[in-house]
Design a protein around this motif. Structure first.
Motif, PDB file in Angstrom:
ATOM      1  N   THR A  33       2.048  -2.102   5.202  1.00 44.87           N
ATOM      2  CA  THR A  33       1.017  -1.155   5.637  1.00 44.87           C
ATOM      3  C   THR A  33      -0.361  -1.727   5.331  1.00 44.87           C
ATOM      4  OG1 THR A  33       2.469   0.730   5.244  1.00 44.87           O
ATOM      5  CG2 THR A  33       0.106   1.180   5.279  1.00 44.87           C
ATOM      6  N   LEU A  41      -1.596   6.842  10.011  1.00 44.92           N
ATOM      7  CA  LEU A  41      -0.811   7.817   9.253  1.00 44.92           C
ATOM      8  C   LEU A  41      -1.649   9.029   8.866  1.00 44.92           C
ATOM      9  CD1 LEU A  41       1.101   5.355   6.888  1.00 44.92           C
ATOM     10  CD2 LEU A  41       2.103   6.607   8.798  1.00 44.92           C
ATOM     11  N   LEU A  87       2.040  11.155   5.224  1.00 43.48           N
ATOM     12  CA  LEU A  87       3.173  10.324   5.601  1.00 43.48           C
ATOM     13  C   LEU A  87       3.308   9.116   4.680  1.00 43.48           C
ATOM     14  CD1 LEU A  87       2.855  10.321   9.492  1.00 43.48           C
ATOM     15  CD2 LEU A  87       4.611  11.452   8.128  1.00 43.48           C
ATOM     16  N   GLU A  89       3.928   5.339   3.371  1.00 41.21           N
ATOM     17  CA  GLU A  89       3.622   4.003   3.876  1.00 41.21           C
ATOM     18  C   GLU A  89       4.882   3.145   3.730  1.00 41.21           C
ATOM     19  OE1 GLU A  89       0.267   2.562   1.709  1.00 41.21           O
ATOM     20  OE2 GLU A  89      -1.039   4.210   2.333  1.00 41.21           O
ATOM     21  N   ASP A  95       5.422   2.589  10.278  1.00 38.00           N
ATOM     22  CA  ASP A  95       4.266   3.480  10.283  1.00 38.00           C
ATOM     23  C   ASP A  95       3.923   3.898  11.709  1.00 38.00           C
ATOM     24  OD1 ASP A  95       4.133   3.041   7.554  1.00 38.00           O
ATOM     25  OD2 ASP A  95       2.347   1.767   7.634  1.00 38.00           O
ATOM     26  N   ASN A  98       6.504   6.415  13.057  1.00 30.40           N
ATOM     27  CA  ASN A  98       6.405   7.691  12.331  1.00 30.40           C
ATOM     28  C   ASN A  98       5.201   8.502  12.800  1.00 30.40           C
ATOM     29  OD1 ASN A  98       8.708   7.420  10.801  1.00 30.40           O
ATOM     30  ND2 ASN A  98       7.679   6.694   8.974  1.00 30.40           N
ATOM     31  N   VAL A  99       4.115   7.829  13.090  1.00 33.96           N
ATOM     32  CA  VAL A  99       2.924   8.513  13.613  1.00 33.96           C
ATOM     33  C   VAL A  99       3.241   9.217  14.927  1.00 33.96           C
ATOM     34  CG1 VAL A  99       0.669   8.083  14.685  1.00 33.96           C
ATOM     35  CG2 VAL A  99       1.205   7.103  12.445  1.00 33.96           C
TER      36      VAL A  99
END
Length: 217
Positions: A33, A41, A87, A89, A95, A98-99
């Protein structure tokens, strides 16, 4: 590879509204990240409280109940993810998806293609599939993703095995974007485009291909 991925007819019998957008990305460049993905995020949290997001998550809870799972104990991935704000890392590629998952209340799985054996299949479990000890053996009738080795994700999108997880060394990946109503097909496709944009920002040379499966086709 995408042409060989299958969704069993029993899945559509369980949820006729199910559709999945499959995306492969070859030539990814991943890493820890960084400030760019950290900003992604942080911005994702703004979408969580919207009323339409709640309805989409509830549709997944209903789907879990339909095959005998208790969504309060083993939560759909997007339900669990939205409860973890801010969220976590993980790495740049995880990442990114997930976003998009949180932004659209859309379960998204990410798999390292080079750790796969044979094509991905979404099926109802027989109950004797090979799984990892930490996940346990699937129950008969449970919805699972699998390959030729065994389970890759239990309870539809609850938890992925470590074997196919995306790591900082992943170069080629499969992303699985799973839709139920009330999400529209248009939003599903838009989410896929947004994910492709983020992946291309991370790795401009990445080659991205998609395939949409719905209604048993």
């Amino acid at each position: 590879m995408l042409d060989d991925i299958q969704v069993d007819d029993s899945i559509h019998a369980l949820r006729p509204d199910f559709a999945v957008l499959l995306m492969t990305a070859h030539g990814l460049r991943n890493g820890p990240t960084d400030e760019r993905t950290r900003a992604w995020l942080a911005g994702a949290a703004d979408a969580v409280a919207h009323e339409t997001q709640t309805a989409k998550i509830e549709a997944w809870r209903d789907a879990y109940r339909a095959f005998g799972a208790k969504p309060s104990r083993t939560r759909p991935s997007v339900d669990a993810l939205t409860r973890r704000l801010p969220l976590p890392e993980i790495n740049q590629v995880v990442d990114a998806y997930n976003v998009i998952s949180v932004r659209h209340a859309l379960p998204i799985g990410g798999e390292d293609l080079d750790r796969y054996s044979g094509p991905a299949r979404l099926v109802r479990a027989a109950g004797d599939e090979v799984s990892e000890e930490a996940l346990g053996t699937p129950e008969p009738g449970e919805v699972i993703w699998r390959d030729d080795v065994g389970v890759t994700c239990r309870r539809w999108n609850w938890r992925q095995v470590a074997r196919t997880r995306i790591t900082e060394e992943t170069v080629n990946a499969l992303f699985i974007l799973e839709r139920l109503e009330p999400m529209t097909m248009e939003e599903l496709k838009a989410a896929g485009e947004e994910l492709a944009d983020l992946l291309t920002e991370l790795a401009p040379e990445a080659r991205i291909t998609t395939r949409l499966l719905s209604g048993g086709k």
